[in-house]
Each structure stands twice: as C-alpha cells, then as structure tokens.
Scaffold this active site. Structure first.
Site, short mmCIF file in Angstrom:
data_model
loop_
_atom_site.label_atom_id
_atom_site.label_comp_id
_atom_site.label_asym_id
_atom_site.label_seq_id
_atom_site.Cartn_x
_atom_site.Cartn_y
_atom_site.Cartn_z
N HIS A 100 42.91 -13.07 -85.13
CA HIS A 100 44.22 -12.92 -84.51
C HIS A 100 44.73 -14.21 -83.86
O HIS A 100 45.57 -14.16 -82.97
CB HIS A 100 44.20 -11.78 -83.48
CG HIS A 100 44.09 -10.41 -84.10
ND1 HIS A 100 43.66 -9.30 -83.42
CD2 HIS A 100 44.40 -9.99 -85.36
CE1 HIS A 100 43.68 -8.24 -84.24
NE2 HIS A 100 44.11 -8.64 -85.42
N CYS A 108 55.80 -23.07 -83.57
CA CYS A 108 57.24 -22.84 -83.46
C CYS A 108 57.58 -21.48 -84.07
O CYS A 108 57.16 -21.16 -85.17
CB CYS A 108 57.99 -23.96 -84.17
SG CYS A 108 59.77 -23.65 -84.17
N CYS A 128 60.63 -26.66 -79.86
CA CYS A 128 59.92 -27.41 -80.91
C CYS A 128 60.56 -28.79 -81.05
O CYS A 128 61.77 -28.91 -81.13
CB CYS A 128 60.06 -26.63 -82.22
SG CYS A 128 59.50 -27.48 -83.68
P1 OAD Z 1 41.32 -2.63 -77.00
O1 OAD Z 1 41.86 -2.84 -75.64
O2 OAD Z 1 42.09 -1.81 -77.95
O3 OAD Z 1 39.87 -2.00 -76.93
C1 OAD Z 1 38.86 -2.52 -76.11
C2 OAD Z 1 37.61 -1.73 -76.39
O4 OAD Z 1 36.55 -2.32 -75.67
C3 OAD Z 1 37.69 -0.26 -75.99
O5 OAD Z 1 37.21 0.55 -77.07
C4 OAD Z 1 36.77 -0.18 -74.77
O6 OAD Z 1 36.10 1.08 -74.72
C5 OAD Z 1 35.78 -1.28 -75.08
N1 OAD Z 1 35.12 -1.88 -73.91
C6 OAD Z 1 35.63 -2.13 -72.68
N2 OAD Z 1 34.75 -2.78 -71.92
C7 OAD Z 1 33.63 -2.97 -72.68
C8 OAD Z 1 32.37 -3.59 -72.47
N3 OAD Z 1 32.06 -4.19 -71.31
N4 OAD Z 1 31.49 -3.61 -73.50
C9 OAD Z 1 31.77 -3.01 -74.67
N5 OAD Z 1 32.95 -2.40 -74.94
C10 OAD Z 1 33.87 -2.39 -73.95
O7 OAD Z 1 41.05 -4.10 -77.60
P2 OAD Z 1 40.78 -4.53 -79.10
O8 OAD Z 1 40.04 -3.51 -79.86
O9 OAD Z 1 40.24 -5.91 -79.05
O10 OAD Z 1 45.68 -7.69 -81.55
O11 OAD Z 1 42.27 -4.61 -79.64
C11 OAD Z 1 42.44 -4.97 -80.97
C12 OAD Z 1 43.70 -5.73 -81.12
O12 OAD Z 1 44.78 -4.94 -80.59
C13 OAD Z 1 43.80 -7.00 -80.32
O13 OAD Z 1 43.17 -8.09 -80.95
C14 OAD Z 1 45.27 -7.21 -80.28
C15 OAD Z 1 45.78 -5.80 -80.12
O14 OAD Z 1 46.82 -5.51 -80.92
C16 OAD Z 1 46.82 -8.34 -81.67
O15 OAD Z 1 47.45 -8.74 -80.71
C17 OAD Z 1 47.24 -8.51 -83.08
#
Ligand code: OAD
Length: 229
Positions: A100, A108, A128
């Site tokens: 990501h 830009c 930009c």
């Molecule tokens: P989320 O905020 O959706 O999920 C975070 C996950 O981490 C949840 O399932 C929590 O239960 C878990 N969690 C929290 N603390 C933890 C810990 N200490 N150890 C293990 N697990 C833990 O975040 P992502 O899955 O990263 O993309 O989100 C995916 C994508 O959604 C991001 O990269 C972003 C967003 O859209 C873009 O911006 C394109």
C-alpha cells in the site's frame, strides 16, 4: 503478510480503530480516498501529517524485530506489508513488499511524479514543482490500484509458499486479503496471528490469538531452535 495490528504496540493506531483527538469525528476510511482529497485536500494532507508525526515518534516493537530474525533464519521469507509506516525497514528487514505504498514519500496527485526533495514551502498540501498539481502521500487509497511490482511479487511469493502468516490484519481489504486465500488454495499452511477473529480465522490452519509482539518472537525462537539443532 502484515497489517496495522503489528504496529499497534508501537503506538501507531490501527486503521479501523476509532480515531482520537482532532480526528475523532472522522473515520480513516473516509479520509483515505481520492474523493476526500479532491473535496478537501488540506484536511487529508493534515491527517497524513499527523500520522507521519506519530510514526516518527514510534519505534519498531518485538513483533517487527522477530520478523528480522525470521528473515535471517529463512532467507526465502517474503515479507509483504499493508502498512505504510516503514517500521519493518527501520527494524532491519530489507526487500519489504510495500503493498500500500509508503507514507514518507509524496507524489503529485495530477502527474504522479515523485518530488526529488522535501518541498520548501508552508503550503498544505505543497504544489508539484513540475506541473503545479497538489502533492499527496504515495500511499494506495481506496479505489486505487496496487503498485504493479508489489502486486506481482506478492502473488508470486504466495503462489509458491509453504506457510502463510497473516499478522495483525482484519483481512477485509482486497486484493491484500486475497493473498491468504490464494495461499490456502495452493495448499499452504495458513497461520493467523490476531488479537481478534477475522474472516480468515475459519480458513486458517492455526489461529494464534493474541498480540504480534507476543507470538512472533515465540515463532522466531522455535524456528531458531529447529534450525540450529
Ligand atoms: P485494520 O485496522 O483493519 O485491522 C487491524 C487488525 O489488527 C485487527 O484485526 C485487529 O484485531 C488486529 N490487532 C490489533 N492489535 C493487534 C496486535 N497487537 N497484534 C495482533 N493483531 C492486532 O488494519 P489493516 O488490516 O492493516 O489500506 O487494514 C488493511 C488496510 O485497510 C490498510 O492497509 C489500509 C486500509 O484500507 C489502505 O489504505 C489501502
């Protein structure tokens, strides 16, 4: 494959946590879109500046460090992250697949060029130098394509892996969430590390409920024992 949960113990909020302070009235999903930037570039820019500051103050935690150890023990390990915080690289992992993008870089919004230096301006967002368009962080927003090289590298590694670790991700956002499914369909062992259950939990062969900073060092220690004995 890691998600924002691995950085939670470094003090970087996860994506779907409720936001705090100035940002309490916004959901991250509403700010991380091209439409949000078009409607209110300053708001989105300021939010990313706030996240950058949090990230600058954060340090890699035991979970990040364990992945450095694992990569040393198993050079074939492919580390794919949805995180834009660069904490894997700061912990010492090289060749991280940034699915990501990375919050430290700008590009830009109009011509996609990456500026050469830090813009010397107080404008928010800066313009930009080449086309006068607005700069934005070089991260993937909802509705945008994953960088081709990262997508190809991630799926190539997944298609041939024996074990797929899904760490600290809600497994809700595609195509990232599709990697674990692709690994499962080619027969890989799926291991999920998460403090909560996710759509992947019922598919995973092993579910390690708890924090990444607890489980990853335990896995690295086991692999070390197996490798050296
Ligand atoms: P989320 O905020 O959706 O999920 C975070 C996950 O981490 C949840 O399932 C929590 O239960 C878990 N969690 C929290 N603390 C933890 C810990 N200490 N150890 C293990 N697990 C833990 O975040 P992502 O899955 O990263 O993309 O989100 C995916 C994508 O959604 C991001 O990269 C972003 C967003 O859209 C873009 O911006 C394109």
């Amino acid at each position: 494959m890691t998600g924002s949960g691995i950085s939670a113990e470094s003090g970087v909020p996860t994506f779907r946590d409720a936001q705090t302070g100035l940002w309490a009235n916004y959901r991250a999903e509403e700010l991380a879109t091209p439409q949000a930037f078009t409607d209110n570039p300053r708001l989105v820019w300021d939010w990313y500046c706030w996240r950058r500051e949090l990230i600058h103050r954060a340090q890699p935690n035991a979970g990040h460090r364990a992945l450095v150890t694992l990569a040393e023990l198993k050079p074939e390990l492919a580390l794919i992250t949805q995180n834009v915080d660069g904490l894997h690289q700061r912990a010492g992992n090289s060749n991280v697949v940034e699915f990501h993008g990375n919050i430290e870089r700008d590009k830009c919004f109009a011509c996609n060029r990456i500026p050469t230096g830090t813009p010397d301006t107080t404008e928010r967002p800066p313009e930009c130098e080449t086309c006068g368009g607005l700069l934005r962080p070089d991260v993937v927003w909802f509705g945008e394509a994953i960088p081709t090289a990262a997508l190809e590298t991630a799926f190539r590694a997944t298609d041939s892996c024996e074990v797929f670790l899904s760490v600290g991700t809600s497994a809700l956002v595609y195509p990232a969430a599709g990697l674990a499914e692709a690994a499962a369909s080619q027969g890989a062992t799926i291991v999920e590390i998460n403090t909560n259950s996710t759509p992947l939990t019922s598919v995973a062969d092993y579910v390690l409920q708890g924090s990444a900073a607890y489980w990853l060092p335990a896995i690295a220690a086991s692999v070390q024992t197996l490798t050296t004995h």
